[in-house]
Motif scaffolding. Structure first.
Motif, PDB file in Angstrom:
ATOM      1  N   ARG A  25       0.864  -1.189   0.000  1.00 47.13           N
ATOM      2  CA  ARG A  25       0.000   0.000   0.000  1.00 47.13           C
ATOM      3  C   ARG A  25       0.895   1.231   0.000  1.00 47.13           C
ATOM      4  NH1 ARG A  25      -3.990   0.310   4.950  1.00 47.13           N
ATOM      5  NH2 ARG A  25      -2.023   0.190   6.023  1.00 47.13           N
ATOM      6  N   VAL A  26       0.523   2.243  -0.798  1.00 46.11           N
ATOM      7  CA  VAL A  26       1.209   3.525  -0.827  1.00 46.11           C
ATOM      8  C   VAL A  26       0.133   4.598  -0.667  1.00 46.11           C
ATOM      9  CG1 VAL A  26       2.681   5.124  -2.128  1.00 46.11           C
ATOM     10  CG2 VAL A  26       3.024   2.638  -2.347  1.00 46.11           C
ATOM     11  N   VAL A  27       0.363   5.522   0.287  1.00 48.44           N
ATOM     12  CA  VAL A  27      -0.608   6.575   0.584  1.00 48.44           C
ATOM     13  C   VAL A  27       0.110   7.915   0.533  1.00 48.44           C
ATOM     14  CG1 VAL A  27      -2.204   7.499   2.314  1.00 48.44           C
ATOM     15  CG2 VAL A  27      -1.937   5.013   2.065  1.00 48.44           C
ATOM     16  N   LEU A  28      -0.508   8.882  -0.127  1.00 50.14           N
ATOM     17  CA  LEU A  28      -0.024  10.253  -0.142  1.00 50.14           C
ATOM     18  C   LEU A  28      -0.957  11.074   0.738  1.00 50.14           C
ATOM     19  CD1 LEU A  28       1.858  12.472  -1.346  1.00 50.14           C
ATOM     20  CD2 LEU A  28       0.129  12.740  -3.160  1.00 50.14           C
ATOM     21  N   VAL A  29      -0.389  11.796   1.710  1.00 48.32           N
ATOM     22  CA  VAL A  29      -1.191  12.620   2.611  1.00 48.32           C
ATOM     23  C   VAL A  29      -0.970  14.083   2.244  1.00 48.32           C
ATOM     24  CG1 VAL A  29      -1.677  13.236   5.005  1.00 48.32           C
ATOM     25  CG2 VAL A  29      -1.013  10.888   4.430  1.00 48.32           C
ATOM     26  N   VAL A  30      -2.059  14.791   1.976  1.00 48.49           N
ATOM     27  CA  VAL A  30      -2.024  16.210   1.648  1.00 48.49           C
ATOM     28  C   VAL A  30      -3.086  16.900   2.509  1.00 48.49           C
ATOM     29  CG1 VAL A  30      -2.333  17.951  -0.168  1.00 48.49           C
ATOM     30  CG2 VAL A  30      -1.310  15.726  -0.727  1.00 48.49           C
ATOM     31  N   ALA A  31      -2.701  17.934   3.243  1.00 44.14           N
ATOM     32  CA  ALA A  31      -3.626  18.692   4.085  1.00 44.14           C
ATOM     33  C   ALA A  31      -4.403  17.782   5.031  1.00 44.14           C
ATOM     34  CB  ALA A  31      -4.572  19.528   3.220  1.00 44.14           C
ATOM     35  N   GLY A  32      -3.718  16.752   5.522  1.00 47.85           N
ATOM     36  CA  GLY A  32      -4.346  15.819   6.456  1.00 47.85           C
ATOM     37  C   GLY A  32      -5.238  14.782   5.802  1.00 47.85           C
ATOM     38  N   LEU A  33      -5.335  14.799   4.493  1.00 53.89           N
ATOM     39  CA  LEU A  33      -6.213  13.874   3.772  1.00 53.89           C
ATOM     40  C   LEU A  33      -5.395  12.791   3.092  1.00 53.89           C
ATOM     41  CD1 LEU A  33      -8.523  16.545   2.108  1.00 53.89           C
ATOM     42  CD2 LEU A  33      -8.980  15.219   4.193  1.00 53.89           C
ATOM     43  N   PRO A  34      -5.623  11.520   3.466  1.00 53.51           N
ATOM     44  CA  PRO A  34      -4.877  10.428   2.833  1.00 53.51           C
ATOM     45  C   PRO A  34      -5.500  10.046   1.476  1.00 53.51           C
ATOM     46  CG  PRO A  34      -6.329   9.568   4.538  1.00 53.51           C
ATOM     47  CD  PRO A  34      -6.477  11.067   4.564  1.00 53.51           C
ATOM     48  N   MET A  35      -4.630   9.890   0.505  1.00 54.56           N
ATOM     49  CA  MET A  35      -5.052   9.438  -0.820  1.00 54.56           C
ATOM     50  C   MET A  35      -4.286   8.164  -1.138  1.00 54.56           C
ATOM     51  SD  MET A  35      -5.096  13.108  -2.766  1.00 54.56           S
ATOM     52  CE  MET A  35      -3.546  13.638  -2.064  1.00 54.56           C
ATOM     53  N   THR A  36      -5.001   7.064  -1.293  1.00 48.88           N
ATOM     54  CA  THR A  36      -4.358   5.789  -1.565  1.00 48.88           C
ATOM     55  C   THR A  36      -3.943   5.734  -3.028  1.00 48.88           C
ATOM     56  OG1 THR A  36      -5.680   4.721   0.155  1.00 48.88           O
ATOM     57  CG2 THR A  36      -4.628   3.284  -1.468  1.00 48.88           C
ATOM     58  N   LEU A  37      -2.654   5.534  -3.240  1.00 49.21           N
ATOM     59  CA  LEU A  37      -2.089   5.449  -4.590  1.00 49.21           C
ATOM     60  C   LEU A  37      -1.953   3.997  -5.048  1.00 49.21           C
ATOM     61  CD1 LEU A  37       0.792   8.081  -4.185  1.00 49.21           C
ATOM     62  CD2 LEU A  37      -1.559   8.458  -4.992  1.00 49.21           C
ATOM     63  N   LYS A  38      -1.792   3.108  -4.074  1.00 49.11           N
ATOM     64  CA  LYS A  38      -1.599   1.685  -4.390  1.00 49.11           C
ATOM     65  C   LYS A  38      -2.167   0.867  -3.246  1.00 49.11           C
ATOM     66  CE  LYS A  38       2.137  -1.679  -5.163  1.00 49.11           C
ATOM     67  NZ  LYS A  38       3.597  -1.854  -5.180  1.00 49.11           N
ATOM     68  N   GLY A  39      -2.868  -0.217  -3.556  1.00 49.69           N
ATOM     69  CA  GLY A  39      -3.398  -1.096  -2.525  1.00 49.69           C
ATOM     70  C   GLY A  39      -4.746  -0.642  -2.006  1.00 49.69           C
TER      71      GLY A  39
END
Length: 179
Positions: A163-177
């Motif tokens: 799983r890969v997650v990008l967090v921006v402004a406290g909001l997680p966005m799942t990129l993988k998984g």
């Protein structure tokens, strides 16, 4: 809320900018698992500001968190983690900085060792790192090299992560998984 019937991913990479909420998000992933939890810190307190940051992070993690410092020998620390114990590493870009500032370091070998230890980890393992590639091209050669090395490290780890997650402004966005 995580599904308690679903197994945690073995390896999660959490990326984000400074003060994006990535560390809190990663801590939440680990805290959703049975403790005790192991926090592997890579920061070094070179000045009062960094000491204050480290103290604030530690204050957020009461027992059952156990904190160990690994500013340089991160692959060995990951390898020594007890099988099945949830581990959080925060953060890879500080580890990379420490390695780059060590004149004796073979950076390629150290990155390879880190990727190997992450691949072999019994998990669950959550890695936190700063995404530094969204900004302008740095003015000096060392900063450009750091940005490039961080980008390569993230690509290597994302390739093996469940799983890969990008967090921006406290909001997680799942990129993988899965989320």
């Amino acid at each position: 809320m995580p599904d308690p019937d679903r197994a945690a991913p073995r390896l999660t990479l959490v990326l984000g900018g400074a003060r994006s909420g990535k560390s809190r998000y990663a801590e939440g992933l680990i805290e959703a698992l049975p403790g005790p939890w192991l926090y592997v810190a890579t920061a070094q307190a070179w000045d009062d500001e960094m000491r204050a940051r480290i103290d604030a992070h530690r204050a957020r993690r009461p027992p059952p968190w156990e904190t160990v410092d690994a500013p340089r020998d991160l692959p060995a620390m990951i390898g020594r983690a007890p099988a099945g114990r949830p581990v959080l590493v925060d953060c890879l870009t500080l580890w990379l900085t420490n390695a780059m500032l060590d004149d004796d370091a073979d950076l390629a070998a150290e990155v390879e060792a880190l990727v190997g230890s992450c691949r072999a980890a019994a998990g669950p393992l959550v890695l936190v790192s700063n995404e530094v590639g969204f900004g302008i091209v740095p003015e000096n050669a060392l900063a450009r090299r750091f940005r490039d090395e961080a980008g390569r490290l993230h690509q290597c780890l994302a390739a093996i992560a469940d799983r890969v997650v990008l967090v921006v402004a406290g909001l997680p966005m799942t990129l993988k998984g899965d989320t």
